[in-house]
Design a protein around this motif. Structure first.
Motif, PDB file in Angstrom:
ATOM      1  N   ILE A 593      60.531 -55.304 -62.448  1.00  0.00           N
ATOM      2  CA  ILE A 593      59.458 -56.268 -62.780  1.00  0.00           C
ATOM      3  C   ILE A 593      59.194 -57.218 -61.578  1.00  0.00           C
ATOM      4  O   ILE A 593      58.107 -57.753 -61.656  1.00  0.00           O
ATOM      5  CB  ILE A 593      60.358 -57.216 -63.916  1.00  0.00           C
ATOM      6  CG1 ILE A 593      61.842 -57.745 -63.338  1.00  0.00           C
ATOM      7  CG2 ILE A 593      60.426 -56.361 -65.254  1.00  0.00           C
ATOM      8  CD1 ILE A 593      62.158 -58.956 -64.195  1.00  0.00           C
ATOM      9  N   SER A 711      64.802 -55.234 -65.279  1.00  0.00           N
ATOM     10  CA  SER A 711      65.232 -56.136 -66.342  1.00  0.00           C
ATOM     11  C   SER A 711      64.368 -55.563 -67.496  1.00  0.00           C
ATOM     12  O   SER A 711      63.160 -54.977 -67.490  1.00  0.00           O
ATOM     13  CB  SER A 711      64.684 -57.541 -66.225  1.00  0.00           C
ATOM     14  OG  SER A 711      65.313 -58.191 -67.052  1.00  0.00           O
ATOM     15  N   ILE A 713      63.331 -58.086 -69.215  1.00  0.00           N
ATOM     16  CA  ILE A 713      62.497 -59.229 -69.594  1.00  0.00           C
ATOM     17  C   ILE A 713      61.489 -59.233 -68.518  1.00  0.00           C
ATOM     18  O   ILE A 713      61.731 -59.027 -67.440  1.00  0.00           O
ATOM     19  CB  ILE A 713      63.329 -60.479 -69.413  1.00  0.00           C
ATOM     20  CG1 ILE A 713      64.390 -60.868 -70.557  1.00  0.00           C
ATOM     21  CG2 ILE A 713      62.359 -61.598 -69.330  1.00  0.00           C
ATOM     22  CD1 ILE A 713      63.702 -60.700 -71.578  1.00  0.00           C
ATOM     23  N   ASP A 714      59.977 -58.779 -69.010  1.00  0.00           N
ATOM     24  CA  ASP A 714      59.032 -58.610 -67.957  1.00  0.00           C
ATOM     25  C   ASP A 714      58.488 -59.866 -67.588  1.00  0.00           C
ATOM     26  O   ASP A 714      57.486 -59.861 -66.553  1.00  0.00           O
ATOM     27  CB  ASP A 714      58.125 -57.414 -68.324  1.00  0.00           C
ATOM     28  CG  ASP A 714      57.550 -57.758 -69.909  1.00  0.00           C
ATOM     29  OD1 ASP A 714      57.641 -58.948 -70.153  1.00  0.00           O
ATOM     30  OD2 ASP A 714      56.787 -56.795 -70.077  1.00  0.00           O
ATOM     31  N   TRP A 736      66.915 -66.501 -63.515  1.00  0.00           N
ATOM     32  CA  TRP A 736      67.463 -65.350 -62.828  1.00  0.00           C
ATOM     33  C   TRP A 736      68.582 -64.842 -63.647  1.00  0.00           C
ATOM     34  O   TRP A 736      68.878 -63.489 -63.759  1.00  0.00           O
ATOM     35  CB  TRP A 736      67.806 -65.604 -61.645  1.00  0.00           C
ATOM     36  CG  TRP A 736      66.455 -65.543 -60.659  1.00  0.00           C
ATOM     37  CD1 TRP A 736      65.766 -66.409 -60.206  1.00  0.00           C
ATOM     38  CD2 TRP A 736      65.905 -64.249 -60.012  1.00  0.00           C
ATOM     39  NE1 TRP A 736      64.840 -66.149 -59.343  1.00  0.00           N
ATOM     40  CE2 TRP A 736      64.894 -64.731 -59.241  1.00  0.00           C
ATOM     41  CE3 TRP A 736      66.207 -62.850 -60.332  1.00  0.00           C
ATOM     42  CZ2 TRP A 736      63.984 -63.532 -58.634  1.00  0.00           C
ATOM     43  CZ3 TRP A 736      65.379 -62.117 -59.560  1.00  0.00           C
ATOM     44  CH2 TRP A 736      64.486 -62.492 -59.026  1.00  0.00           C
ATOM     45  N   ARG A 739      67.333 -62.685 -66.543  1.00  0.00           N
ATOM     46  CA  ARG A 739      66.726 -61.636 -66.140  1.00  0.00           C
ATOM     47  C   ARG A 739      67.731 -60.432 -65.763  1.00  0.00           C
ATOM     48  O   ARG A 739      67.724 -59.190 -66.286  1.00  0.00           O
ATOM     49  CB  ARG A 739      65.920 -61.602 -64.916  1.00  0.00           C
ATOM     50  CG  ARG A 739      64.444 -62.207 -64.944  1.00  0.00           C
ATOM     51  CD  ARG A 739      63.804 -62.352 -63.663  1.00  0.00           C
ATOM     52  NE  ARG A 739      62.694 -63.015 -63.756  1.00  0.00           N
ATOM     53  CZ  ARG A 739      62.069 -64.160 -63.020  1.00  0.00           C
ATOM     54  NH1 ARG A 739      63.050 -64.743 -62.112  1.00  0.00           N
ATOM     55  NH2 ARG A 739      61.004 -64.819 -62.997  1.00  0.00           N
TER      56      ARG A 739
END
Length: 776
Positions: A593, A711, A713-714, A736, A739
Motif C-alpha cells: 500500500i 497491509s 488496509i489500503d 500506522w 496498518r
C-alpha cells in the motif's frame, strides 16, 4: 460466460445515469458486500451500499427513497425492489431470484433526495461457485509434493524431534560416543549476529548428546550416563566438559544390554529438551533435575533441560536450531549410528530428513573417521577423536506448473479460481496474476477456507499457455503463535487447488484443473525456505535453472509429476475437517500500500549497516544491488528499536535489538546471482523500523533501500489534524499501528513470535478501526 449482452446493458445503464446526473445529487462508492465490483462472491444474498453526494454549493440534502434492480449477464431481471422510502443506503440485502454460480450481475440504484432530485448509478458483481463443497471445483484436487518433498531448512528449525540409533562397539570395548546437532549455526560464527560475542570457526559450535557406559563397569554397579556437551554457544562453554550429566536408569540401560543398539529421541521446543531412550513414554524419559515450565509452550508436566544460552523458552532468542548434525566420538572409541531422522514436532510429526545409507552414499560420507557399512555410519575416533558434521537441509518451497492449449476463437472471459494450503503466488504466461500478498489469507482453515477469483482474460493467448504457482508456509504450516507445539498448526506441507475456466464467445469452454496427471512439481527452486516468523532464504544462483518456468515451452530438468495431497496424514489430526467450507474471498487481500525510502544509514560496526526507515512499519524491504558477486550471501535482520546508549549494553549500543522479538528468528538470507539485481522477500513479513544489512562491503545508497508496506488496509477513511505536532504524531502512530496489525485478520503484533489474531487487542480497537478505515 458471454459478457456481450451484459456489456450492452451496462452501457445503456451508464448512459441513463449520465443523462440524469444534472437532475439531482450524484451517487458514488457503489459496493457489493462492502467491496467494489467483487469477483467470486459466494454470498447468496449480498448486501448493497452507496453514498449520495450533493451538487456543489448545496447543503442539507438527504436521501428520501431508493430503488434497486439487478439483472444477470443476459439482461434478465433478477430483482426489482420497487421504490423504498427512507434514508437507508447501507447493507441493503438482495431479495431477488436465486443467484447462479460464476455469473456476472449488474445492479442499478436510483435515489430521490428530499428536494425531489433524482440520480442513478450502476455497478456489478460476479458470483463464485456458491457451493462450499470441493465438488463445486468439478475435478480439481489439492496437489503438491510427496513425503520426500517437504522443505527442510535446518538452520531455521527451532522446534523438532530427532531420532537415531546408537550402538557402541563391543569388540573394541568402547564406552562413549555422541550424536551432535546445532552445529555451525551461522549466528555463532559471526559476533555481529549474536548478543554473546561468539565468533566460532567451522565445527567449533555444536551440542553433543554423549552416551557413556563406563560407570556400568564399576564393581559397585554404577549407572550409564548421558552427558550433554554444549560447545561454542556461550563464553563459558568448554569442549570436553559436559554442560550437564544425567544417569540412565538400569531399567533402560544395564550391563546386559550395554552393547545393544539403543534408540534415542531428542525433542526440542525452543531449546527445552526432553530425552528418551528405547521408548517415548515417561518410563523411558531421561529425567532431569531442572524445573518444568519456562515458556516453552504447551503442557510442561515433564521435566526438560534448557540448552539455550540466552534464556529459557519462547520468550528468548532461540537456540539451538537443528543446524548441522553428525557425530562426536572420542579418541580410541568406536560406534555405529543408524536411522537418523528429523521430524516435525507437532503431530503428525512427519519426517523432514532421513536417509537410506549405501556404501559411499550418505550425508556424512567421506568425513574423517566415518565409513558406511550395513546401512549404518561407523565412526572411529582413532587417535585424535572424530567430529563429523553436515547440513541436512533439503528441498525448496514448492513450485507447480502446467501447460494447456487455448483455441483461436475470440475469448469472452477467463476466470482463475485458486487457493492453497499455505500461501501462494500464481503466474500465467510469465506474468504474476495479481499484486496480492499472502493469499488465501488466514481463516480457521478446518472450518472456512477462502479462495480467490481473478479475471485473466487478457493473459490468455491463442495456442499454448502456461500456468504456474509458487507456494510457501504462511499460516498453514509455519508457526502461528508463540507456542512451539503450534508449528505446523494445520498441516506439514503446502498444496494448491486451482480451476481455470476459459469461455469463448460461442459459449464453449476450456477448463484447466489442478490434477496430478497434468501438473509438474519442482523441489529445488531459488526460494529455499520461507516462514512468517523465521524469515526467508533465497538463492538467486538457482534462477537460471527455472528461467521461463511460467511460460509455455519450458523444458527444465528435475521436474516430476505432482501428487494429490490428502489431509489424512499431513494435517493435525485433532482438527476436524468434516465441516470445511470453501468460500470466495471475504474482505480485502493484503497488498503493498505504500513504499518508504530509508532516511539514514549508520555503520555501527565494520560491515554492519543499520538503515532507519523513519517509521515502525510492516512489510518487506526492496533493495537494489549493483555489481554483486555470484554466490555472495547478504543477511537482513529487522528490529523495532536499537540498543540505547547505556552502560549495561556495552558494545551492543547502536545495534538492532532482537531480544524483544523473542523466539522468532526474523532473518532473511539472499544469495546473489551476480551483477545487478533487486532483493525483495516474497513470502515472509517483518515489523520493523531498523533494517540491518551485512555481507556488503559498503553502505548502499538510501534510494536503493526501500520498505514495501503491506497491509489489508489500503486507504485511511478519516483524517485528524491539530495545532499540536505531538498530538498529530499520536494520530499517525495509531494509523500506522492499524496498518501493521491488519493483515488478513487483526493481529496483535507484526514483529515478534506472536502474530496470530488475539481478541484482546481488537476488542478495544474495533470501533476506532471502523472510523479510521473501511474495516467493517
Amino acid at each position: 460466460m458471454n459478457h456481450r449482452p451484459f456489456a450492452l446493458l451496462l452501457l445503456a445503464l451508464f448512459a441513463f445515469t449520465a443523462g440524469n446526473a444534472a437532475a439531482g445529487p450524484a451517487l458514488q462508492r457503489l459496493q457489493t458486500e462492502y467491496q467494489d465490483t467483487p469477483l467470486g462472491l459466494d454470498i447468496p444474498h449480498p448486501r448493497f451500499s452507496w453514498q449520495m453526494a450533493a451538487p456543489a454549493g448545496e447543503r442539507g440534502l438527504a436521501q428520501a427513497a431508493y430503488h434497486l434492480s439487478v439483472h444477470d449477464q443476459s439482461g434478465t431481471l433478477m430483482w426489482d425492489s420497487g421504490r423504498i422510502g427512507g434514508s437507508a443506503s447501507l447493507g441493503i440485502v438482495y431479495a431477488g431470484a436465486p443467484l447462479q454460480p460464476t455469473t456476472r450481475y449488474v445492479w442499478t440504484v436510483t435515489v430521490w433526495d428530499t428536494r425531489g432530485g433524482r440520480a442513478s448509478a450502476s455497478s456489478w458483481f460476479e458470483t463464485g461457485f456458491l457451493n462450499p463443497d470441493i465438488a463445486a471445483w468439478d475435478g480439481a484436487t489439492w496437489i503438491g509434493g510427496g513425503d520426500e518433498d517437504i522443505p527442510f531448512m535446518a538452520p531455521y528449525l527451532s522446534v523438532y524431534k530427532v531420532d537415531y540409533t546408537i550402538q557402541l562397539d563391543e569388540a573394541s570395548r568402547s564406552t562413549r560416543a555422541g550424536f551432535v546437532l546445532g552445529g555451525n549455526d551461522r549466528r555463532l560464527m559471526d559476533r555481529d549476529l549474536n548478543i554473546l560475542g561468539m565468533e566460532k570457526g567451522i565445527d567449533e559450535s555444536y551440542i553433543a548428546f554423549e552416551l557413556d557406559i563406563a560407570p556400568l563397569r564399576d564393581a559397585a554397579g554404577g549407572q550409564a550416563m548421558l552427558h550433554i556437551q554444549r560447545v561454542g554457544y556461550h563464553p563459558d562453554d568448554e569442549a570436553g566438559r559436559p554442560l550437564a550429566s544425567y544417569p540412565i536408569p538400569t531399567t533402560i540401560l544395564s550391563r546386559d544390554n550395554a552393547y545393544a543398539p539403543h534408540r534415542v529421541r531428542l525433542e526440542s521446543n525452543f531449546g527445552l529438551f526432553r530425552i528418551y531412550i528405547d521408548g517415548e513414554d515417561d518410563a523411558h524419559q531421561i529425567v532431569v533435575a531442572e524445573t518444568t515450565g519456562g515458556g516453552g509452550g504447551g503442557p510442561n508436566n515433564r521435566p526438560s533441560v534448557n540448552l539455550n544460552p540466552v534464556g529459557r523458552g519462547n520468550n528468548y532468542i532461540s537456540f539451538p536450531m537443528v543446524a548441522d548434525i553428525g557425530f562426536a566420538v572420542p579418541a580410541g572409541q568406536r560406534a555405529r549410528f543408524s536411522g537418523v531422522t528429523v521430524r516435525n514436532f507437532r503431530a503428525p510429526s512427519n519426517t523432514v530428513f532421513s536417509e537410506t545409507l549405501t556404501d559411499g552414499n550418505g550425508l556424512l560420507a567421506g568425513k574423517t573417521g566415518v565409513t558406511i557399512a550395513g546401512g549404518a555410519y561407523v565412526v572411529d575416533g582413532g587417535s585424535a577423536g572424530a567430529l563429523a558434521l553436515a547440513d541436512p537441509s533439503r528441498n525448496a518451497m514448492p513450485m507447480l506448473r502446467t501447460e494447456f492449449d487455448a483455441g483461436a476463437k475470440p475469448i469472452a472471459s477467463a476466470r482463475l479460481y485458486v487457493t492453497a494450503r499455505g500461501i501462494y503466488e500464481v503466474f500465467l504466461n510469465g506474468e504474476r496474476v495479481s499484486g496480492d500478498y499472502f493469499n488465501p489469507g488466514l481463516t480457521q482453515y478446518n472450518v472456512t477456507h477462502m479462495y480467490q477469483t481473478y479475471d485473466v482474460t487478457r493473459q490468455i493467448a491463442a495456442g499454448r499457455n502456461a500456468l504456474g504457482a509458487m507456494l510457501a508456509e504462511g499460516w498453514w504450516s509455519g508457526n502461528i503463535t508463540f507456542s512451539g507445539q503450534n508449528w505446523n498448526f494445520f498441516g506439514d506441507r503446502q498444496s494448491l487447488l486451482a480451476r481455470l475456466v476459459v469461455t469463448y464467445e460461442d459459449g464453449t469452454q476450456d477448463v484447466v484443473n489442478s490434477r496430478p496427471e497434468t501438473w509438474s512439481y519442482y523441489n529445488d527452486g531459488p526460494l529455499r525456505y520461507s516462514s512468517f516468523f523465521q524469515g526467508e532464504v533465497y538463492d538467486a544462483t538457482r534462477e537460471a535453472a527455472i528461467a521461463g518456468w511460467d511460460r509455455p515451452g519450458f523444458a527444465g530438468a528435475g521436474w516430476k509429476p505432482a501428487v494429490e495431497v490428502p489431509l489424512e496424514g499431513t494435517s493435525y489430526d485433532q482438527l476436524p475437517y468434516d465441516g470445511l467450507a470453501l468460500v470466495g474471498q471475504l474482505g480485502r487481500n493484503a497488498s503493498v500500500i505504500l513504499t518508504r525510502t530509508a532516511e539514514s544509514v549508520r555503520e555501527v560496526r565494520p560491515g554492519v549497516f543499520v538503515y532507519d526507515m523513519g517509521q515502525n512499519m510492516f512489510g518487506v524491504p526492496e533493495i537494489d544491488i549493483r555489481g554483486g558477486t555470484a554466490g555472495q550471501t547478504i543477511t537482513l535482520r529487522y528490529a523495532e528499536v536499537l540498543y540505547p546508549d547505556l552502560p549495561e549494553h556495552g558494545d551492543q549500543v547502536g545495534m538492532i535489538m532482537l531480544e524483544n522479538i523473542r523466539a522468532a528468528l526474523t532473518q532473511d538470507l539472499h544469495t546473489l546471482r551476480g551483477g545487478d539485481e533487486t532483493i525483495r522477500p516474497r513470502a515472509t513479513f517483518h515489523g520493523y523500523r531498523y533494517l540491518e544489512i551485512t555481507g556488503i562491503d559498503r553502505a548502499l545508497p538510501l534510494a536503493g533501500v526501500r520498505g514495501l508496506v503491506i497491509s489489508s488496509i489500503d486507504a485511511v477513511a478519516s483524517s485528524y489534524e491539530t495545532s499540536n505536532p505531538k498530538v498529530n504524531r499520536l494520530w499517525e502512530n495509531i494509523v500506522w499501528s492499524m496498518r501493521g496489525n491488519f493483515l488478513s485478520i487483526p493481529t496483535d503484533t507484526p514483529a515478534r513470535n506472536e502474530r496470530m489474531g488475539w481478541g484482546g487487542d481488537i476488542s478495544v480497537f474495533a470501533r476506532s478501526a471502523t472510523y479510521l478505515a473501511d474495516a467493517g
